[in-house]
Enzyme design. Structure first.
Site, PDB file in Angstrom:
ATOM      1  N   HIS A 265       0.840  -1.207   0.000  1.00  0.00           N
ATOM      2  CA  HIS A 265       0.000   0.000   0.000  1.00  0.00           C
ATOM      3  C   HIS A 265       0.876   1.259   0.000  1.00  0.00           C
ATOM      4  O   HIS A 265       0.680   2.179  -0.793  1.00  0.00           O
ATOM      5  CB  HIS A 265      -0.909  -0.002   1.230  1.00  0.00           C
ATOM      6  CG  HIS A 265      -1.748   1.234   1.387  1.00  0.00           C
ATOM      7  ND1 HIS A 265      -3.052   1.309   0.954  1.00  0.00           N
ATOM      8  CD2 HIS A 265      -1.464   2.452   1.930  1.00  0.00           C
ATOM      9  CE1 HIS A 265      -3.538   2.527   1.226  1.00  0.00           C
ATOM     10  NE2 HIS A 265      -2.587   3.234   1.819  1.00  0.00           N
TER      11      HIS A 265
ATOM     12  N   HIS B  23      -5.549   7.372  -2.709  1.00  0.00           N
ATOM     13  CA  HIS B  23      -6.450   6.339  -2.197  1.00  0.00           C
ATOM     14  C   HIS B  23      -7.586   6.035  -3.174  1.00  0.00           C
ATOM     15  O   HIS B  23      -7.950   6.850  -4.002  1.00  0.00           O
ATOM     16  CB  HIS B  23      -7.021   6.781  -0.845  1.00  0.00           C
ATOM     17  CG  HIS B  23      -6.054   6.606   0.263  1.00  0.00           C
ATOM     18  ND1 HIS B  23      -5.999   7.447   1.362  1.00  0.00           N
ATOM     19  CD2 HIS B  23      -5.090   5.674   0.441  1.00  0.00           C
ATOM     20  CE1 HIS B  23      -5.046   7.029   2.169  1.00  0.00           C
ATOM     21  NE2 HIS B  23      -4.470   5.957   1.634  1.00  0.00           N
TER      22      HIS B  23
HETATM   23  C1  LIG Z   1      -4.122   1.370   4.751  1.00  0.00           C
HETATM   24  C2  LIG Z   1      -2.955   1.248   5.723  1.00  0.00           C
HETATM   25  C3  LIG Z   1      -2.065   0.103   5.312  1.00  0.00           C
HETATM   26  C4  LIG Z   1      -2.148   2.553   5.746  1.00  0.00           C
HETATM   27  C5  LIG Z   1      -2.931   3.736   6.292  1.00  0.00           C
HETATM   28  C6  LIG Z   1      -2.070   4.965   6.455  1.00  0.00           C
HETATM   29  S1  LIG Z   1      -1.665   5.840   4.971  1.00  0.00           S
HETATM   30  C7  LIG Z   1      -1.310   7.435   5.448  1.00  0.00           C
HETATM   31  N1  LIG Z   1      -0.511   5.248   4.345  1.00  0.00           N
HETATM   32  N2  LIG Z   1      -2.780   5.824   4.062  1.00  0.00           N
HETATM   33  C8  LIG Z   1      -3.459   3.444   7.696  1.00  0.00           C
HETATM   34  O1  LIG Z   1      -2.683   3.232   8.598  1.00  0.00           O
HETATM   35  N3  LIG Z   1      -4.797   3.506   7.854  1.00  0.00           N
HETATM   36  C9  LIG Z   1      -5.415   3.358   9.154  1.00  0.00           C
HETATM   37  C10 LIG Z   1      -6.712   4.115   9.182  1.00  0.00           C
HETATM   38  C11 LIG Z   1      -7.375   4.026  10.506  1.00  0.00           C
HETATM   39  C12 LIG Z   1      -8.301   3.079  10.893  1.00  0.00           C
HETATM   40  N4  LIG Z   1      -8.667   3.316  12.172  1.00  0.00           N
HETATM   41  C13 LIG Z   1      -7.979   4.408  12.651  1.00  0.00           C
HETATM   42  C14 LIG Z   1      -7.976   5.007  13.933  1.00  0.00           C
HETATM   43  C15 LIG Z   1      -7.159   6.118  14.128  1.00  0.00           C
HETATM   44  C16 LIG Z   1      -6.324   6.594  13.100  1.00  0.00           C
HETATM   45  C17 LIG Z   1      -6.319   5.977  11.826  1.00  0.00           C
HETATM   46  C18 LIG Z   1      -7.153   4.873  11.631  1.00  0.00           C
HETATM   47  C19 LIG Z   1      -9.639   2.498  12.869  1.00  0.00           C
HETATM   48  C20 LIG Z   1      -8.961   1.438  13.807  1.00  0.00           C
HETATM   49  C21 LIG Z   1      -7.995   0.493  13.095  1.00  0.00           C
HETATM   50  C22 LIG Z   1      -6.576   0.945  13.299  1.00  0.00           C
HETATM   51  C23 LIG Z   1      -5.535   0.045  12.672  1.00  0.00           C
HETATM   52  C24 LIG Z   1      -5.508   0.106  11.164  1.00  0.00           C
HETATM   53  N5  LIG Z   1      -5.254   1.455  10.686  1.00  0.00           N
HETATM   54  C25 LIG Z   1      -5.634   1.893   9.467  1.00  0.00           C
HETATM   55  O2  LIG Z   1      -6.179   1.160   8.649  1.00  0.00           O
HETATM   56 ZN   LIG Z   2      -2.717   5.166   2.221  1.00  0.00          ZN
END
Ligand SMILES: CC(C)C[C@H](CS(C)(=N)=N)C(=O)N[C@H]1Cc2cn(c3ccccc23)CCCCCCNC1=O
Ligand SMILES: [Zn+2]
Length: 168
Positions: free
Chosen positions: A119, A129
């Protein structure tokens, strides 16, 4: 065709990467091979070539860091944001950081480094995205099956940026 605007894409076909600080969650050789595999996902779909270098002058510097780590985007501890990558360009361009407060794995538990790296490298190549939950470039982590990581949309988007290559 926006390729003349600096920053939307790399204007070369061979892109170098180096790995700086590692995570303690996995053996270094495992990290090396997962990172190499994540690049090869995009190499197959774009016609780009990724070459590993051991100098900090590489185009894409890959590192595991926590909280404040020298750029304007400090990480947030466990969960939350897992990683980030800068878009194509000189200096910090392409650099990819993984939050080392996450549990990085090669399998199903924790967060799968190969999937997250694929990703991030999409961003490092200039992709934004996707709103499609089946796309690798969907904004939230889903434990996608490594076998068919790229959706047709992902392949179309990388082809729109770089020389189109059949996705066999
Ligand atoms: C797609 C990824 C590989 C990369 C992206 C970051 S980026 C910049 N490269 N697009 C990412 O980290 N997205 C968060 C998005 C996100 C989900 N939540 C969050 C709670 C707080 C903050 C962010 C998130 C809800 C709880 C789940 C947390 C764990 C998983 N986190 C995510 O999926
Ligand atoms: Zn991303």
């Amino acid at each position: 065709e926006y390729s003349h605007i600096q920053g939307t894409r790399w204007n070369k076909n061979v892109i170098t990467y180096s790995i700086g600080r590692y995570t303690r969650d996995l053996p270094r050789r495992t990290v090396d091979s997962l990172i190499e595999s994540a690049f090869s996902v995009w190499a197959r779909a774009s016609g780009l070539t990724f070459v590993r270098s051991h100098t900090r002058s590489a185009d894409i510097i890959v590192e595991f860091v926590t909280h404040d780590h020298g750029d304007l985007y400090p990480f947030d501890g466990p969960r939350g944001t897992l990683a980030h990558a800068f878009g194509p360009g000189l200096g910090v361009g392409g650099d990819t950081h993984f939050d080392d407060d996450e549990r990085w794995t090669a399998g199903e538990t924790g967060f799968n480094l190969f999937v997250v790296a694929a990703h991030e490298f999409g961003h490092a190549l200039g992709l934004k995205h996707s709103r499609n939950p089946g796309s690798l470039m969907y904004p939230t982590y889903t434990s996608l099956h490594p076998a068919n990581l790229l959706s047709r949309e992902d392949v179309a988007n990388i082809n729109a940026l770089y020389s189109p290559v059949r996705s066999h």
